[in-house]
Design an enzyme around this catalytic site. Structure first.
Site, PDB file in Angstrom:
ATOM      1  N   HIS A 220       0.821  -1.208   0.000  1.00  0.00           N
ATOM      2  CA  HIS A 220       0.000   0.000   0.000  1.00  0.00           C
ATOM      3  C   HIS A 220       0.853   1.256   0.000  1.00  0.00           C
ATOM      4  CE1 HIS A 220      -3.627   2.397   0.892  1.00  0.00           C
ATOM      5  NE2 HIS A 220      -2.811   3.108   1.651  1.00  0.00           N
ATOM      6  N   HIS A 235       3.066   6.037  -1.853  1.00  0.00           N
ATOM      7  CA  HIS A 235       3.756   7.158  -1.216  1.00  0.00           C
ATOM      8  C   HIS A 235       5.277   7.072  -1.369  1.00  0.00           C
ATOM      9  CE1 HIS A 235      -0.041   8.366   0.497  1.00  0.00           C
ATOM     10  NE2 HIS A 235      -0.176   7.211   1.106  1.00  0.00           N
ATOM     11  N   LYS A 278      -5.013   9.351  -9.244  1.00  0.00           N
ATOM     12  CA  LYS A 278      -4.718   9.664  -7.846  1.00  0.00           C
ATOM     13  C   LYS A 278      -4.900  11.153  -7.662  1.00  0.00           C
ATOM     14  CE  LYS A 278      -3.026   8.736  -3.639  1.00  0.00           C
ATOM     15  NZ  LYS A 278      -3.655   7.820  -2.684  1.00  0.00           N
TER      16      LYS A 278
END
Length: 335
Positions: A220, A235, A278
């Site tokens: 993730h 990230h 995103k």
């Protein structure tokens, strides 16, 4: 409660000398005495009966049964140390980015490509990717299916790559510093216990869709996922660079550019990943893999399911952590 690491990056910036209004301990646990404050959040306030009303809730709730409380002030101090130790970060000559168009928060959902050029103008792959922690990260990044609902199944080689990544990152000065801090706080009794907990925390699988063991904290946060037709997590700047280079990712714009003038910096980006959008993907740019892994681990261990306030070069970065129930990772420190 079963929990798993999922991280969301968000930025909150405070000027030096900022005053909170002194009515709450939010962000002030362990701070030095200030006569200008109406109430206080240090270890002496109970003795002088001048604690803020939420002192016990905010400043004594961390640490569970596994060790002593970790204060906000300690987290900021440790994160500053990790920031200073990051000798493997990219230099200005090794990494050049081109952020281009800055959009207001009200326009992050436009799904419009406003930047004609790539975000990453130049990266010295030979210099950076030959370093052990970078090489270990690259080996793990391509081990995942990005679509949730599809169970992950790792080969012996891929499982070994996870172990190598843990070994390489935690053998750095940053990894040693993180363990030393958590050891002194009584969170872990040995390095072996620490590494094993990190392995389950980051690589333990959990379900995000259709009861399939389809996700992990690492996937993730570092690799990124797609759920419900949108990009979730994602990230890590190195993953962004690789996908952009291969033509799988199209950078649209950014809605935030951090105040740091050297790497690592922070960007809030809008992009399309092979047809999936995103709206705001925040990432620390130019940091080493061990830096990201250490500060995110610190935040989850110290502030599971809460806002974690770091300090990097005197400027504050807040990381929101989330817990997840559908996992086989059991956090014995925070239950």
């Amino acid at each position: 409660m079963k929990v798993i690491l999922i991280l969301g990056l968000c930025m909150t910036l405070f000027c030096q000398g900022y005053s909170t209004g002194a009515t709450s301990c939010k962000g002030r646990c362990g701070e030095k005495y200030n006569s200008q404050n109406d109430c206080h959040c240090n270890s002496k306030c109970t003795e002088y009966k001048n604690c803020c009303s939420d002192y016990t809730e905010l400043c004594h709730s961390v640490g569970g049964g596994g060790g002593s409380a970790i204060t906000d002030a300690e987290i900021k101090a440790v994160s500053e140390t990790l920031y200073a130790l990051d000798s493997n970060k990219a230099s200005a000559s090794e990494l050049i980015i081109d952020p281009q168009v800055l959009v207001p928060d009200s326009q992050t959902n436009l799904q419009t490509d406003l930047s004609p050029r790539r975000l990453f103008r130049y990266l010295d792959e030979e210099a950076l990717f030959s370093r052990p922690t970078y090489a270990a990260l690259l080996a793990v990044l391509d081990n995942y299916h990005r679509m949730t609902g599809q169970a992950e199944d790792f080969s012996p080689q891929q499982l070994a790559e996870q172990d190598i990544f843990l070994k390489e990152t935690m053998c750095t000065e940053l990894g040693k510093e993180l363990f030393a801090f958590l050891y002194t706080k009584g969170i872990y009794a040995s390095k072996e216990e620490f590494i094993q907990d990190l392995k389950m925390m980051w690589f333990g699988l959990y379900s995000r869709n259709n009861n399939k063991m389809d996700s992990s904290g690492f996937e993730h946060t570092f690799a990124g996922e797609v759920k419900g037709g949108k990009v979730s997590g994602f990230h890590n700047w190195i993953q962004f660079y690789l996908l952009e280079k291969r033509g799988h990712l199209n950078y649209y714009s950014h809605s935030f550019n951090g105040p740091w003038t050297t790497y690592p910096d922070v960007l809030g980006m809008q992009f399309m990943w092979d047809g999936y959008f995103k709206q705001v993907g925040s990432a620390v740019i130019g940091s080493s893999p061990e830096f990201d892994f250490s500060v995110y681990s610190l935040c989850y261990i110290a502030r599971p399911g809460k806002l974690c306030r770091l300090s990097l070069g005197g400027k504050e970065l807040s990381v929101q952590t989330y817990t997840w129930d559908n996992s086989f990772y059991d956090s014995k420190q925070f239950t």
